[in-house]
Design an enzyme around this catalytic site. Structure first.
Site, PDB file in Angstrom:
ATOM      1  N   LYS A  90      -8.535   1.663  -3.662  1.00 52.73           N
ATOM      2  CA  LYS A  90      -9.971   1.910  -3.485  1.00 52.73           C
ATOM      3  C   LYS A  90     -10.373   3.062  -4.384  1.00 52.73           C
ATOM      4  O   LYS A  90      -9.551   3.866  -4.826  1.00 52.73           O
ATOM      5  CB  LYS A  90     -10.318   2.213  -2.019  1.00 52.73           C
ATOM      6  CG  LYS A  90      -9.597   3.413  -1.408  1.00 52.73           C
ATOM      7  CD  LYS A  90     -10.230   4.755  -1.728  1.00 52.73           C
ATOM      8  CE  LYS A  90      -9.456   5.916  -1.113  1.00 52.73           C
ATOM      9  NZ  LYS A  90      -9.826   7.237  -1.698  1.00 52.73           N
ATOM     10  N   ASP A  96      -7.869   7.329   6.148  1.00 52.64           N
ATOM     11  CA  ASP A  96      -8.510   6.244   5.410  1.00 52.64           C
ATOM     12  C   ASP A  96      -7.795   4.899   5.565  1.00 52.64           C
ATOM     13  O   ASP A  96      -8.229   3.893   5.009  1.00 52.64           O
ATOM     14  CB  ASP A  96      -8.678   6.592   3.926  1.00 52.64           C
ATOM     15  CG  ASP A  96      -7.366   6.901   3.228  1.00 52.64           C
ATOM     16  OD1 ASP A  96      -6.320   6.965   3.907  1.00 52.64           O
ATOM     17  OD2 ASP A  96      -7.372   7.083   2.002  1.00 52.64           O
TER      18      ASP A  96
END
Length: 267
Positions: free
Chosen positions: A8, A132
């Site tokens: 990401k 995350d």
């Protein structure tokens, strides 16, 4: 069974306040990119992890893949498994590679052994592995806040653009990145990112860590500047670094030869 945990990027990263517990409240947008590891699991006589590609330091028992497996095994009858990870996502880059590997491990085990866990339940497990990690369960554009563990969907689609990721041959530690950070209220609310044309991001979307990291590692700033020189409509450091990404409408013909030698390049 094989899966491909993807990386990401952080589009914008605002450090908005220091908390009483010593952590910081953040605001950022996580966006999935196609750069990925490869993760295979097969039943075996003994649970173990082997790695190829980029070298992974540390004991396998401390790897997030192993921790994800152990976490589910506390609640479900899982067989002994051999995991093989082909590592492509670089470490210490702000790309979430380790978190992705952990989240995909949870999803693979859920699917392979029909554990019937919902996304919400998988997210709850993932949250125990890292702030995350839950992002990679649904794996779509997300506004993250709190310590990066509270999520809201964002309708952001960059499929018409090309994303280039570059990383120098060193990493930036989280401690180092936070050392000189000054929390501040952002000028732009990242919840509205999808409503702002990408061509206007350069003036409005900032990564606060660039102020604390660039003076220590000017090479990272040079990579960002180079991406703009090559025609990026937006470029920034991802997370706390050291990777930098550029968003292009049209990729330069000679991109690889235009960037410094000896750096990681994904396009």
């Amino acid at each position: 069974m094989i899966a491909f945990p993807n990386a990401k990027i952080n589009i914008g990263l605002n450090v908005v306040a220091k908390r009483p517990d010593g952590y910081h409240n953040l605001e950022t947008v996580f966006y999935p990119v196609k750069l990925s590891d490869a993760l295979e699991l097969v039943e075996a006589d003994k649970t173990e992890l082997s790695v190829s590609g980029i070298k992974v330091d540390g004991d396998p028992e401390n790897n997030l893949i192993f921790k994800a497996y152990s976490l589910l095994k506390q609640d479900f009858q899982l067989p002994e498994l051999r995991f093989h990870l082909h590592k492509t996502i670089p470490f210490g880059a702000g790309l979430g590679g380790g978190s992705a590997d952990a989240a995909f491990t949870l999803k693979m085990l859920n699917h392979r052994y029909e554990l019937n866990l919902t996304d919400e339940q998988l997210i709850s497990y993932a949250a125990r592995l890292g702030a995350d990690c839950p992002f990679f369960i649904r794996n779509r554009a997300t506004f993250a806040h709190g310590i990066g563990d509270q999520f809201e969907p964002v309708e952001l689609d960059l499929s018409e653009y090309s994303i280039v990721i570059v990383k120098p041959g060193f990493s930036v530690s989280t401690v180092e990145a936070y050392r000189n950070i000054v929390p501040m209220k952002p000028d732009f609310n990242l919840r509205g990112l999808a409503n702002l044309p990408v061509e206007e991001w350069q003036e409005n979307i900032k990564n606060n860590f660039e102020k604390s990291v660039f003076p220590i590692y000017p090479q990272i700033q040079e990579l960002k500047n180079k991406l703009y020189e090559l025609g990026a409509v937006y470029a920034a450091m991802s997370g706390s670094g050291s990777a930098v990404f550029g968003i292009f409408r049209h990729l330069p013909m000679d991109l690889d030869n235009s960037l410094p030698k000896g750096i990681f390049i994904y396009r």
